[in-house]
Design a protein around this motif. Structure first.
Motif: not given
Length: 342
Positions: A246-250, A231-233, A172-178, A219-229
């Motif tokens: 992406a690293l800043k959102s982990l 588990d996996l990017a 159930a990890a939270r996944v960011l895909v850029v 989905t999003s057109e662009a990424l604003e870092p989500v602090r601690h948002g």
């Protein structure tokens, strides 16, 4: 036979080459029947590669076996097989450890589709020699469509590896895909199928975002870092600034998998990474080790890689259509018999 040769920015052409021949009993000759462009091919065609042309292009295909040496036991003429992008023997210490992109029996970085580690030709060719047939070729499971699985020798199986082991370790990890291409879309499909609790897909292309939404991603057109948002990017843009976001959102002890081909330099947020305790992996994939599991997931019906295929085109259209800006075009041809191309 013909090879499709990259000759300059947005330009490829057929060139005649000698038919490949078996050089040992462990080899095979295959004929691609469904071949597609990798995300890195798009960068090469745009002029962003690090190798000067001309060279044979293409490293993702499902092929039909045309001929085999006497020592080949796992495939025979007529079989449909996945051809991995990297050349590997299957027997050296690295191969036995699953590090097939680092095989010590061939020059470092030996691969199809670019003349690094020797010139092995490309998979946009009428015929291809496979030097270690038993180790390299993976039979396509019955019921799987070669068009849908044309990318199984690289991007599809890579995408499986980018998320599946992590979701097994962190259910159930939270996944960011850029992303910008097919890898990110495959990742969305696989991540949802394997139980990710949240998937955010970031891409400026509205058509890509629509596909990702069909896989259940936000989905999003662009990424604003989500602090601690997250588990996996997974970053698959080849752009260091996007990797940094992406690293800043982990979350603490989060993992970032970078599948982008970083031909250009840039800076990473090393202090943020240190304070958060992240793990970053940037690597070519040891794809041969993952192909069976990735094909198994496809065969389960829990995912639908065919939805990422943007165009199905005839083999003869390669020189004109490949340089066009398609997401995931698959070029197909039909062979009348196992030895029709000889």
């Amino acid at each position: 036979m013909r090879e499709l040769i990259y000759v300059g920015r947005d330009t490829v052409e057929w060139r005649e080459a000698p038919d490949p021949r078996l050089r040992s009993g462990g080899e095979a000759i295959v004929a691609p029947v469904a071949a597609t462009s990798c995300d890195v091919d798009t960068a090469i065609l745009a002029g962003h590669g690090f190798i000067d042309p001309p060279f044979a292009l293409g490293h993702e295909c499902v092929a039909q076996v045309v001929d085999t040496g006497d020592a080949v036991t796992t495939v025979e003429p007529g079989d449909l097989v996945v051809v991995p992008w990297s050349v590997n023997c299957g027997a050296c210490d690295n191969c036995r450890a699953g590090l097939t992109a680092h095989c010590t029996a061939v020059p470092h970085m030996a691969m199809y589709g670019a003349p690094v580690g020797g010139d092995w030709g490309g998979l946009f060719s009428d015929l291809v020699r496979v030097p270690y047939a038993d180790a390299m070729l993976v039979p396509l499971p019955a019921g799987l469509d070669p068009v849908a699985m044309a990318s199984a020798g690289d991007n599809w199986s890579l995408s499986w590896r980018l998320v599946a082991p992590h979701l097994k370790a962190r259910p159930a990890a939270r996944v960011l895909v850029v992303a910008r291409g097919s890898i990110g879309l495959y990742v969305c499909d696989i991540a949802r199928a394997l139980g990710a609790s949240d998937v955010l897909y970031v891409d400026p292309d509205p058509g890509h975002r629509e596909l990702a939404e069909g896989f259940g991603a936000r989905t999003s057109e662009a990424l604003e870092p989500v602090r601690h948002g997250f588990d996996l990017a997974v970053e698959a843009t080849g752009r260091v600034d996007q990797l940094a976001l992406a690293l800043k959102s982990l979350a603490p002890e989060g993992v970032c998998e970078s599948a982008g081909n970083h031909f250009r330099p840039g800076e990473l947020p090393l202090l943020d990474m240190y304070l958060t305790g992240v793990t970053l992996r940037i690597a070519r994939d040891n794809v041969r080790a993952h192909i069976p599991d990735a094909l198994g997931l496809a065969a389960s019906g829990a995912v639908d890689p065919a939805r990422v295929v943007s165009h199905v085109l005839d083999w003869e259209q390669l020189p004109d259509a490949l340089p066009e800006k398609h997401l995931k075009p698959v070029f197909v041809r039909h062979l009348t018999s196992p030895r029709a191309t000889r």
